[in-house]
Design a protein around this motif. Structure first.
Motif, PDB file in Angstrom:
ATOM      1  N   PHE A 191      75.682  26.709  37.062  1.00 34.04           N
ATOM      2  CA  PHE A 191      75.801  25.464  36.376  1.00 34.04           C
ATOM      3  C   PHE A 191      76.345  25.249  35.866  1.00 34.04           C
ATOM      4  O   PHE A 191      77.467  25.419  35.332  1.00 34.04           O
ATOM      5  CB  PHE A 191      74.040  25.792  35.777  1.00 34.04           C
ATOM      6  N   CYS A 226      77.003  20.939  33.533  1.00 36.85           N
ATOM      7  CA  CYS A 226      76.045  19.761  34.009  1.00 36.85           C
ATOM      8  C   CYS A 226      76.559  18.520  34.490  1.00 36.85           C
ATOM      9  O   CYS A 226      76.449  17.325  34.743  1.00 36.85           O
ATOM     10  CB  CYS A 226      76.494  19.103  32.163  1.00 36.85           C
ATOM     11  N   ARG A 266      71.696  22.560  23.157  1.00 31.29           N
ATOM     12  CA  ARG A 266      71.559  22.346  23.962  1.00 31.29           C
ATOM     13  C   ARG A 266      70.909  23.494  25.437  1.00 31.29           C
ATOM     14  O   ARG A 266      71.576  24.032  25.497  1.00 31.29           O
ATOM     15  CB  ARG A 266      72.588  21.763  24.497  1.00 31.29           C
ATOM     16  N   ASP A 279      69.060  23.484  27.815  1.00 31.62           N
ATOM     17  CA  ASP A 279      69.649  23.886  29.124  1.00 31.62           C
ATOM     18  C   ASP A 279      70.860  24.467  29.947  1.00 31.62           C
ATOM     19  O   ASP A 279      70.476  24.722  30.774  1.00 31.62           O
ATOM     20  CB  ASP A 279      69.372  21.912  30.386  1.00 31.62           C
ATOM     21  N   SER A 327      71.882  27.803  31.376  1.00 35.43           N
ATOM     22  CA  SER A 327      72.682  28.060  32.671  1.00 35.43           C
ATOM     23  C   SER A 327      73.545  29.392  32.261  1.00 35.43           C
ATOM     24  O   SER A 327      73.517  29.856  33.177  1.00 35.43           O
ATOM     25  CB  SER A 327      73.200  26.819  32.475  1.00 35.43           C
ATOM     26  N   THR A 384      71.324  32.317  33.838  1.00 31.67           N
ATOM     27  CA  THR A 384      71.454  32.762  34.950  1.00 31.67           C
ATOM     28  C   THR A 384      72.394  33.161  34.950  1.00 31.67           C
ATOM     29  O   THR A 384      72.860  34.208  36.000  1.00 31.67           O
ATOM     30  CB  THR A 384      71.286  31.522  34.911  1.00 31.67           C
ATOM     31  N   GLN A 390      64.079  29.258  28.295  1.00 28.36           N
ATOM     32  CA  GLN A 390      64.525  27.511  28.170  1.00 28.36           C
ATOM     33  C   GLN A 390      64.508  26.926  29.220  1.00 28.36           C
ATOM     34  O   GLN A 390      64.652  25.774  28.170  1.00 28.36           O
ATOM     35  CB  GLN A 390      66.697  28.352  27.772  1.00 28.36           C
ATOM     36  N   PHE A 391      64.375  27.032  30.271  1.00 34.49           N
ATOM     37  CA  PHE A 391      63.850  26.765  30.401  1.00 34.49           C
ATOM     38  C   PHE A 391      62.352  25.707  31.197  1.00 34.49           C
ATOM     39  O   PHE A 391      62.714  24.671  31.470  1.00 34.49           O
ATOM     40  CB  PHE A 391      64.962  27.170  32.631  1.00 34.49           C
ATOM     41  N   ASN A 418      61.124  22.247  30.784  1.00 33.21           N
ATOM     42  CA  ASN A 418      61.130  21.236  30.337  1.00 33.21           C
ATOM     43  C   ASN A 418      61.583  20.986  31.770  1.00 33.21           C
ATOM     44  O   ASN A 418      62.060  21.237  33.028  1.00 33.21           O
ATOM     45  CB  ASN A 418      62.942  21.957  30.306  1.00 33.21           C
ATOM     46  N   LYS A 442      63.848  18.714  33.121  1.00 35.15           N
ATOM     47  CA  LYS A 442      64.467  18.023  33.723  1.00 35.15           C
ATOM     48  C   LYS A 442      65.690  19.166  34.600  1.00 35.15           C
ATOM     49  O   LYS A 442      66.313  19.829  34.831  1.00 35.15           O
ATOM     50  CB  LYS A 442      65.680  17.594  33.167  1.00 35.15           C
ATOM     51  N   THR A 443      64.851  20.630  34.058  1.00 32.39           N
ATOM     52  CA  THR A 443      65.819  21.685  34.967  1.00 32.39           C
ATOM     53  C   THR A 443      64.475  22.216  35.189  1.00 32.39           C
ATOM     54  O   THR A 443      65.025  23.756  35.865  1.00 32.39           O
ATOM     55  CB  THR A 443      65.878  22.949  33.611  1.00 32.39           C
ATOM     56  N   TYR A 490      66.393  24.150  37.828  1.00 32.95           N
ATOM     57  CA  TYR A 490      66.505  25.552  37.218  1.00 32.95           C
ATOM     58  C   TYR A 490      65.532  26.884  37.879  1.00 32.95           C
ATOM     59  O   TYR A 490      66.426  28.165  37.950  1.00 32.95           O
ATOM     60  CB  TYR A 490      67.700  25.406  35.933  1.00 32.95           C
TER      61      TYR A 490
END
Length: 645
Positions: free
Chosen positions: A10, A12, A116, A118, A122, A125, A150-151, A154, A156-157, A160
């Motif tokens: 991952f 950004c 953050r 996300d 990452s 992971t 964390q994911f 959300n 947006k993730t 992931y």
């Protein structure tokens, strides 16, 4: 077929999904690192440079370090996160998993400061993948579960999140906990379907099929493999179609549905040839050989088995050799070729034991990694404790100078010092306990390896040796015209006896260490002429436990190997002296000396193996040698109080 791991390094910026940048782009980025007016702009350029050079280890790390220095100078948190993350990826793709974990942890600090979730997920992971590659599944699972926190929730993730669910399922599959793996695969499939991510969906279908097949649910596995094939067909992926059909053929073969298995294997071969997948082509030919043998079509079975062997020779894969020779044994036996079948069976057993040894070595490396991490943590804690101790002494000295006015503060400081000492003592006791447990784990692995070597040597000697003797007598019967075959069997018989001796000398098992060392010297003297070896034993009135004898024997073997390779000696003597309380073992040679400090700096496994075995025995040892002086000695002193039967 190995399960499909969905990997996402991952970032950004999405840098790792791209192809290698043209040289013009690289040159432009380098100009930015030199001419940009702000450090943050330069750091941004370094992020891209690291990503584009991730497979060039030294250059990628150089750019990462230069970018990190600029990001720290400008307090550029997002840049620090990306640069440390990319540095971890460089280490990961080049197989340096421990330093990768260190880089990811530094990136985690920046992600947490930015708050953050996300980015934090990452990093977890990527750390999970590094632990997975190290074979430390529990740590990998713990990091993936932290990433989930964390994911989840959300939008947006979601991509992931799907990958993380899939990888958790694969870890449970590796642990053979299939009932725990299936729910995570189902969650990954649901998300990939909602995102219309056909590639990930097909990978999840294959992984689900593998898990169900291994759990014994063959019909359900067939359904998942067929769905994976349909997706790859829509995507036009010849590689994916070949893999899905191969998995289907394997399930049909297990169900003894030979017609369906043959058709699937033939189609798998066709697609894998189009895709240029050499390993897949070899596996397909190997599977076809078994199918044709089961259908009693021996000529076709031999044809595909021959091609599989040729591909295995070009690929040099032990696991492929293991599969091919196992099936070739069956095919040659069905073809009425007993001598060739016997040779194939011997090779199959050799590669089988080779893979078992590799698995044992991997477990040992895993324990060594854990031990190395614990040692580093212990050294850090000791350093911190020493620093605290110095601070306490300084406080006490200053308080005494303050005399009666500061008497209250002095008493308080003394109380804190005593408390700190008590806590320090408790920490040291805990560290010592952890180290003892790790040493016991390493000892258990070494004992298991020696036991496996003993079993395999006994099997070769008593089982295969008797079989070869019978075959040799049969070929030597009156009237048999098989002189060449007789010679071949005799050579094979000698080689088998030599192999059994190297794995575990029967003299060591049955007669003990002195006789085994004498036999070792005789064998080495017979095999070469440049160095004469002598073995002497005094006072060995009773045997040691077999495990202790095995450890000492392996130490002598390892040291003699180095003497014969490097010492340029003409004579070497092994002296074994024992009494009721202790045992001394000394190996002396008249070769060229060397700087004994070089052993501590050596990166090879020989000296490390000697030290680990002697530490398990609790032995004291030292090396007497100097550069420019003739002769070297290894001296080992062992107390028998704790190891006698």
């Amino acid at each position: 077929m190995k399960q499909i791991l969905l990997i996402a390094y991952f970032s950004c910026l999405g840098l790792l999904a791209g192809a290698q940048a043209p040289q013009g782009v690289i040159d432009s980025l380098l100009r930015v690192t030199r001419a940009a007016p702000h450090d943050t702009q330069k750091a941004e350029a370094y992020i891209y440079l690291v990503a584009h050079h991730r497979y060039q280890r030294d250059l990628g790390l150089k750019y990462a370090r230069e970018g990190i220095a600029l990001a720290k100078k400008g307090q550029f948190l997002r840049g620090l996160y990306n640069l440390y993350n990319q540095m971890g990826v460089v280490y990961d793709v080049n197989g340096d998993y421990l330093p990768a974990l260190g880089a990811y942890r530094e990136g985690m600090k920046a992600a947490q400061k930015m708050q953050r979730s996300d980015l934090v997920g990452s990093i977890y992971t990527n750390m999970g993948l590094s632990y997975w590659n190290l074979g430390i599944y529990d740590e990998a699972l713990a990091n993936y579960l932290m990433a989930l926190k964390q994911f989840e929730g959300n939008e947006k993730t979601l991509g992931y999140l799907a990958n993380t669910y899939n990888n958790i399922g694969l870890i449970y599959g590796d642990k053979k906990e299939y009932h725990k793996a299936k729910p995570y695969f189902e969650k990954s499939i649901a998300i990939s379907s909602s995102l219309k991510d056909s590639f990930n969906l097909a990978a999840c279908y294959n992984n689900m099929g593998n898990a169900l097949r291994d759990a014994g649910e063959s019909q359900a596995a067939i359904d998942w493999f067929q769905q994976a094939y349909s997706i790859h067909q829509a995507l036009g992926s010849d590689y994916g179609k070949g893999m899905a059909l191969y998995n289907l053929a394997g399930v049909y073969q297990g169900l003894e549905q030979w017609g369906l298995a043959l058709e699937a294997a033939q189609n798998s071969l066709r697609f894998r040839e189009i895709a240029g997948d050499r390993m897949g082509i070899a596996l397909a030919h190997n599977l076809l050989a078994v199918n044709y043998e089961s259908l009693r079509q021996i000529r076709e079975a031999l044809y595909h088995s021959d091609i599989a062997i040729q591909l295995a020779d070009s690929l040099k894969s032990n696991s492929l050799y293991h599969r091919v020779y196992r099936n070739r044994w069956w095919v040659l036996r069905a073809a009425g070729k007993p001598a060739e079948a016997l040779e194939a069976h011997i090779l199959y057993k050799q590669y089988s034991d080779s893979l078992n040894m590799e698995a044992s070595d991997k477990r040992l490396r895993e324990l060594e990694v854990r031990f190395e991490v614990a040692e580093k943590n212990r050294a850090l804690k000791l350093s911190q404790a020493e620093l605290r101790e110095k601070e306490i002494l300084l406080q006490r000295r200053n308080l005494l100078i303050g005399a009666l006015v500061l008497a209250t503060l002095l008493l308080l400081s003394l109380g804190l010092a005593l408390r700190s000492r008590y806590r320090y003592k408790q920490q040291q006791e805990l560290i010592a306990t952890e180290l003892r447990l790790q040493q016991n784990q390493i000892k258990a692995v070494i004992v298991a390896q020696e036991a496996e070597k003993t079993r395999f040597a006994q099997d070769l000697h008593d089982g295969m040796g008797q079989l070869l003797t019978a075959l040799k007598l049969s070929l030597g019967a009156p009237g048999a015209e098989n002189g060449k075959s007789q010679q071949l069997v005799e050579e094979l018989y000698r080689e088998l006896r030599h192999l059994a001796y190297n794995i575990m000398p029967q003299t060591l098992v049955k007669k003990g260490l002195p006789d085994a060392l004498a036999e070792l010297s005789e064998r080495l003297n017979a095999a070469q002429t440049q160095i004469k070896l002598y073995s002497r034993a005094h006072g060995m009135s009773s045997r040691l436990p077999l495990q202790a004898e095995q450890l000492l024997y392996r130490v002598v073997q390892e040291w003699l190997t180095n003497v014969m390779k490097y010492a340029q000696a003409t004579e070497c003597t092994i002296n074994l002296v024992a009494d009721d309380e202790s045992l001394s073992l000394m190996i002396e040679d008249d070769g060229k000396g060397f700087d004994s400090e070089e052993l501590a700096r050596s990166k090879g496994h020989g000296w490390a193996n000697i030290k680990s075995r002697l530490s398990l025995l609790g032995a004291q040892f030292y090396v007497d040698s100097r550069a420019g002086r003739k002769g070297s000695s290894l001296v080992i002193e062992l107390s028998l109080a704790g190891i006698k039967p």
